[in-house]
Design a protein around this motif. Structure first.
Motif, mmCIF file in Angstrom:
data_model
loop_
_atom_site.group_PDB
_atom_site.id
_atom_site.type_symbol
_atom_site.label_atom_id
_atom_site.label_comp_id
_atom_site.label_asym_id
_atom_site.label_seq_id
_atom_site.Cartn_x
_atom_site.Cartn_y
_atom_site.Cartn_z
ATOM 1 N N VAL A 46 0.823 -1.208 0.000
ATOM 2 C CA VAL A 46 0.000 0.000 0.000
ATOM 3 C C VAL A 46 0.860 1.263 0.000
ATOM 4 N N CYS A 47 2.051 1.193 0.577
ATOM 5 C CA CYS A 47 2.963 2.345 0.591
ATOM 6 C C CYS A 47 4.170 2.149 -0.325
ATOM 7 N N HIS A 48 4.758 0.951 -0.264
ATOM 8 C CA HIS A 48 6.009 0.707 -0.980
ATOM 9 C C HIS A 48 5.811 0.048 -2.340
ATOM 10 N N GLY A 49 4.578 -0.357 -2.636
ATOM 11 C CA GLY A 49 4.307 -1.008 -3.903
ATOM 12 C C GLY A 49 4.674 -2.483 -3.859
ATOM 13 N N GLN A 53 8.780 -0.135 -5.462
ATOM 14 C CA GLN A 53 9.140 1.136 -6.086
ATOM 15 C C GLN A 53 8.629 2.349 -5.311
ATOM 16 N N GLY A 54 7.752 2.122 -4.329
ATOM 17 C CA GLY A 54 7.166 3.234 -3.586
ATOM 18 C C GLY A 54 6.028 3.848 -4.373
ATOM 19 N N VAL A 55 4.876 4.005 -3.746
ATOM 20 C CA VAL A 55 3.712 4.523 -4.466
ATOM 21 C C VAL A 55 3.773 6.040 -4.598
ATOM 22 N N ALA A 56 4.637 6.688 -3.824
ATOM 23 C CA ALA A 56 4.841 8.135 -3.901
ATOM 24 C C ALA A 56 6.261 8.426 -3.441
ATOM 25 N N ALA A 57 6.733 9.634 -3.734
ATOM 26 C CA ALA A 57 8.130 9.968 -3.469
ATOM 27 C C ALA A 57 8.469 10.046 -1.985
#
Length: 208
Positions: A46-49, A53-57
């Motif tokens: 949910v956060c890191h994909g 890869q991360g869902v956001a920076a």
């Protein structure tokens, strides 16, 4: 481990046609990579994909991270030595073998990067990373993190990391926020100018 989470794991395992043992949710297989993928998709994606890869920076990329370093950080969250409310909850109930499995899973994913077209900024970042700034007493980042920033068991992989995340973490060392307190990084963070920090972060994010 909660009954709800065990049920979700079993459903995912059934959907994938796999069997795993994760924190007491027992099925047929104990393949660490299967266990790691189940945990990653259930707790981390949910956060890191799902591929790290991360869902956001503002969420770090985990793909390609050194597995022992990542496992050590997750265990530090579990012990309360590194503080983050969300992360503490995510690792709750995971055994050491569960943590090592998810760390190994993410370590085997293809690393990403954040391309930058600002060649001048990248040049400044590379210079500071490799040579430091003798005028401000800033040593080269590469002294500890290595020429390719690939990471070690004690230090994170920085190559390809989200630049915004790098900036935020360095600022946390400067402010000694939460559990981000390290004597060397505290000195580095105070000697880096805002431009140098932005440049180094861009350079590292651009690395593959």
């Amino acid at each position: 481990m909660s009954t709800v989470w065990q049920t979700r794991v079993r459903r995912l395992v059934a959907a994938l046609g796999l069997g795993v043992v994760v924190g007491g949710a027992q099925a047929q297989s104990t393949d660490p990579l299967v266990v790691g993928e189940v945990i990653a998709r259930d707790r981390c994606a949910v956060c890191h994909g799902p591929c790290g890869q991360g869902v956001a920076a503002n969420f770090p990329r985990l793909a390609g991270q050194n597995p022992q370093y990542l496992a050590n950080q997750l265990k530090a969250f579990a012990r309360g030595e590194r503080k983050d409310t969300a992360m503490t909850e995510k690792v709750k109930g995971l055994s050491d073998s569960d943590i090592e499995a998810v760390a190994e899973y993410y370590a085997r994913q293809k690393p990403g990067h954040t391309p930058s077209g600002d060649e001048l900024l990248l040049a400044v970042g590379r210079f500071v990373y490799e040579r430091g700034n003798r005028h401000s007493g800033l040593p080269p980042c590469a002294t500890c993190h290595g020429p390719g920033a690939a990471g070690t068991t004690e230090l994170p992989r920085l190559a390809g990391q989200h630049p915004q995340y790098i900036v935020r973490q360095v600022q946390a060392f400067k402010e000694r926020g939460g559990s981000r307190d390290n004597a060397i990084m505290r000195v580095m963070s105070h000697r880096l100018s805002e431009l140098e920090l932005e440049a180094v972060a861009a350079y590292l994010g651009n690395l593959k």
